[in-house]
Design a protein around this motif. Structure first.
Motif, PDB file in Angstrom:
ATOM      1  N   UNK A 181       0.775  -1.224   0.000  1.00 32.11           N
ATOM      2  CA  UNK A 181       0.000   0.000   0.000  1.00 32.11           C
ATOM      3  C   UNK A 181       0.810   1.280   0.000  1.00 32.11           C
ATOM      4  N   UNK A 182       2.141   1.210  -0.004  1.00 33.29           N
ATOM      5  CA  UNK A 182       2.950   2.423  -0.018  1.00 33.29           C
ATOM      6  C   UNK A 182       2.850   3.079  -1.388  1.00 33.29           C
ATOM      7  N   UNK A 183       2.356   4.317  -1.472  1.00 29.13           N
ATOM      8  CA  UNK A 183       2.137   4.927  -2.788  1.00 29.13           C
ATOM      9  C   UNK A 183       3.395   5.518  -3.419  1.00 29.13           C
ATOM     10  N   UNK A 184       4.399   5.898  -2.613  1.00 29.12           N
ATOM     11  CA  UNK A 184       5.638   6.419  -3.171  1.00 29.12           C
ATOM     12  C   UNK A 184       5.620   7.921  -3.388  1.00 29.12           C
ATOM     13  N   UNK A 185       6.486   8.372  -4.301  1.00 30.79           N
ATOM     14  CA  UNK A 185       6.692   9.792  -4.535  1.00 30.79           C
ATOM     15  C   UNK A 185       6.168  10.192  -5.908  1.00 30.79           C
ATOM     16  N   UNK A 186       6.011  11.496  -6.088  1.00 26.12           N
ATOM     17  CA  UNK A 186       5.663  12.060  -7.386  1.00 26.12           C
ATOM     18  C   UNK A 186       6.593  13.233  -7.650  1.00 26.12           C
ATOM     19  N   UNK A 187       6.574  13.713  -8.881  1.00 25.98           N
ATOM     20  CA  UNK A 187       7.474  14.803  -9.255  1.00 25.98           C
ATOM     21  C   UNK A 187       8.457  14.350 -10.313  1.00 25.98           C
ATOM     22  N   UNK A 188       9.668  14.906 -10.271  1.00 31.97           N
ATOM     23  CA  UNK A 188      10.692  14.536 -11.242  1.00 31.97           C
ATOM     24  C   UNK A 188      12.055  14.528 -10.566  1.00 31.97           C
ATOM     25  N   UNK A 189      13.019  13.898 -11.220  1.00 37.06           N
ATOM     26  CA  UNK A 189      14.379  13.844 -10.690  1.00 37.06           C
ATOM     27  C   UNK A 189      15.115  15.132 -11.064  1.00 37.06           C
ATOM     28  N   UNK A 190      15.611  15.826 -10.056  1.00 34.36           N
ATOM     29  CA  UNK A 190      16.297  17.084 -10.304  1.00 34.36           C
ATOM     30  C   UNK A 190      17.752  16.840 -10.706  1.00 34.36           C
ATOM     31  N   UNK A 191      18.245  17.543 -11.722  1.00 24.44           N
ATOM     32  CA  UNK A 191      19.653  17.394 -12.119  1.00 24.44           C
ATOM     33  C   UNK A 191      20.635  17.706 -10.997  1.00 24.44           C
ATOM     34  N   UNK A 192      20.153  18.338  -9.921  1.00 21.37           N
ATOM     35  CA  UNK A 192      21.031  18.663  -8.796  1.00 21.37           C
ATOM     36  C   UNK A 192      21.633  17.419  -8.153  1.00 21.37           C
ATOM     37  N   UNK A 193      21.065  16.255  -8.441  1.00 21.09           N
ATOM     38  CA  UNK A 193      21.643  15.009  -7.923  1.00 21.09           C
ATOM     39  C   UNK A 193      23.112  14.909  -8.291  1.00 21.09           C
ATOM     40  N   UNK A 194      23.467  15.453  -9.452  1.00 22.34           N
ATOM     41  CA  UNK A 194      24.849  15.357  -9.928  1.00 22.34           C
ATOM     42  C   UNK A 194      25.825  16.104  -9.038  1.00 22.34           C
ATOM     43  N   UNK A 195      25.308  17.019  -8.188  1.00 26.59           N
ATOM     44  CA  UNK A 195      26.214  17.779  -7.312  1.00 26.59           C
ATOM     45  C   UNK A 195      26.604  16.999  -6.062  1.00 26.59           C
TER      46      UNK A 195
END
Length: 401
Positions: A88-102
């Motif tokens: 029943x865990x629905x998780x997240x919504x949105x998008x992956x931000x390029x800031x991950x690369x930092x």
């Protein structure tokens, strides 16, 4: 004037970051660049109703104590976005931000199942220490960024259960450390790219896509190959027998043709899945087959059923063109409860040496109907086998007068 104002805002934000970090000795070690990157990631994602993953992401405290964040020294080294998997865990919504690369020291990045959309940022390739990248079970779209080929330390790449498309980049197959490549349940097209001889790949899962063409050269290190539900064509005798370390093979639901090489039965397989293709010819194992499960159903295989197949625990030969009498070894194995499943329906078999008084063990599922014989024992068959016990007389030469 605008550039001056932008620089001033950046300076103020950096001072705020330093302020929050210095307030708590525990958070003073976090690099400011990582701190800002985490804030950008947080802004690009949110909890779906019923999820509370971000409820503790309060940037007035130490981010290294946030759920899903793991730090070493002053850097984030692992990031797991989303609630731990549970019913029943629905998780997240949105998008992956390029800031991950930092996050320059990031070695593990996972996105748990949810409704995250958009493309995989090209900039993830800047995380040169990344060893584990798993973004499965979302709605990511577009192609695999070719830039991922620069992740020379990457060992696991799991992009399964998304809506990714395009071709699988050839450059991905040359990653020197890659051992697990999971791209199943997407919309990839084109051919499977060949793998170089030096590849250390152990697991290749590309099932449920739109891949076509023949099987390419595959690394001898491979132990797990799942490529079902594509439109792969050609024969398998030039590639599969060479994979002597293979323990699992699923090429079902394609349009593969030609014979099944006898040497395939010598592989150390736990499961052999070749059903629903256009494979033809006789099946002739060189010795007793020790594979626990063999499914060759829904093909064009013919000739006699080999007695060496009686050693298989779960055997599916239904919906083929097998003829002749079933070897006595099968009856012996059935009576001794040595087989869990034996499906032979929808062939042209004309006999089986088994007494009508034989009782099939409750643990065994046997189906013999729609052959050129009256089934010697009454055993329930699956519903899709139909209701007809035998073939029409005009389809069985032995019955013609």
């Amino acid at each position: 004037m605008r550039r001056t104002r932008g620089k001033s805002m950046a300076t103020v934000l950096l001072l705020l970051v330093l302020f929050f970090m210095l307030r708590s000795p525990a958070s003073a070690v976090l690099d400011p660049v990582d701190f800002l990157a985490l804030q950008s990631i947080r802004k690009s994602l949110s909890d779906l109703p019923g999820s509370d993953f971000f409820s503790q992401w309060d940037f007035t405290s130490d981010p290294c104590s946030f759920p899903g964040i793991f730090c070493s020294g002053e850097h984030v080294v692992a990031l797991s976005l989303g609630d731990p998997p549970r019913a029943g865990t629905p998780g997240l919504t949105g998008h992956l931000d390029p800031a991950i690369s930092r996050l320059s020291s990031l070695s593990e990045l996972s996105l748990l199942p949810g409704r995250v959309i958009g493309r995989i940022p090209d900039s993830i390739a800047l995380c040169s220490s990344l060893r584990f990248l798993a973004l499965s079970g979302n709605f990511l779209s577009g192609p695999i960024p070719p830039s991922l080929a620069s992740l020379r330390q990457l060992r696991t790449l799991d992009l399964s259960f998304n809506i990714l498309s395009g071709e699988i980049p050839l450059s991905i197959t040359s990653l020197p450390s890659l051992s697990n490549l999971v791209l199943s349940h997407n919309r990839f097209t084109g051919k499977i790219p060949p793998f170089p001889s030096f590849s250390s790949l152990l697991r290749l899962d590309i099932k449920n896509n739109n891949l076509s063409g023949e099987l390419p050269s595959l690394p001898l290190s491979l132990r797990y190959l799942a490529a079902s539900r594509n439109t792969l064509s050609g024969q398998i005798d030039g590639v599969i027998p060479q994979l002597t370390a293979l323990t699992y093979l699923d090429l079902s639901t394609n349009i593969l043709t030609g014979p099944i090489p006898a040497t395939i039965f010598n592989l150390p397989l736990s499961s052999l899945q070749l059903q629903r293709n256009k494979l033809a010819g006789q099946v002739a194992p060189p010795a007793d087959v020790r594979i626990p499960e063999v499914d060759l159903s829904y093909n064009r295989l013919s000739g006699a059923v080999s007695p060496f197949l009686a050693a298989v625990g779960r055997l599916y030969l239904n919906n083929n063109r097998f003829t002749g009498e079933l070897p006595a070894k099968f009856a012996e194995r059935l009576e001794a409860a040595g087989m869990e499943v034996l499906y032979l329906q929808h062939n042209f078999l004309n006999g089986m040496q088994m007494s009508p008084a034989t009782e099939i063990p409750m643990t065994t599922s046997l189906c013999l109907q729609y052959n050129c014989m009256v089934p010697p024992v009454d055993a329930p068959c699956p519903l899709k086998a139909g209701r007809q016990k035998t073939r029409p007389v005009n389809q069985c030469p032995e019955w013609r007068v």
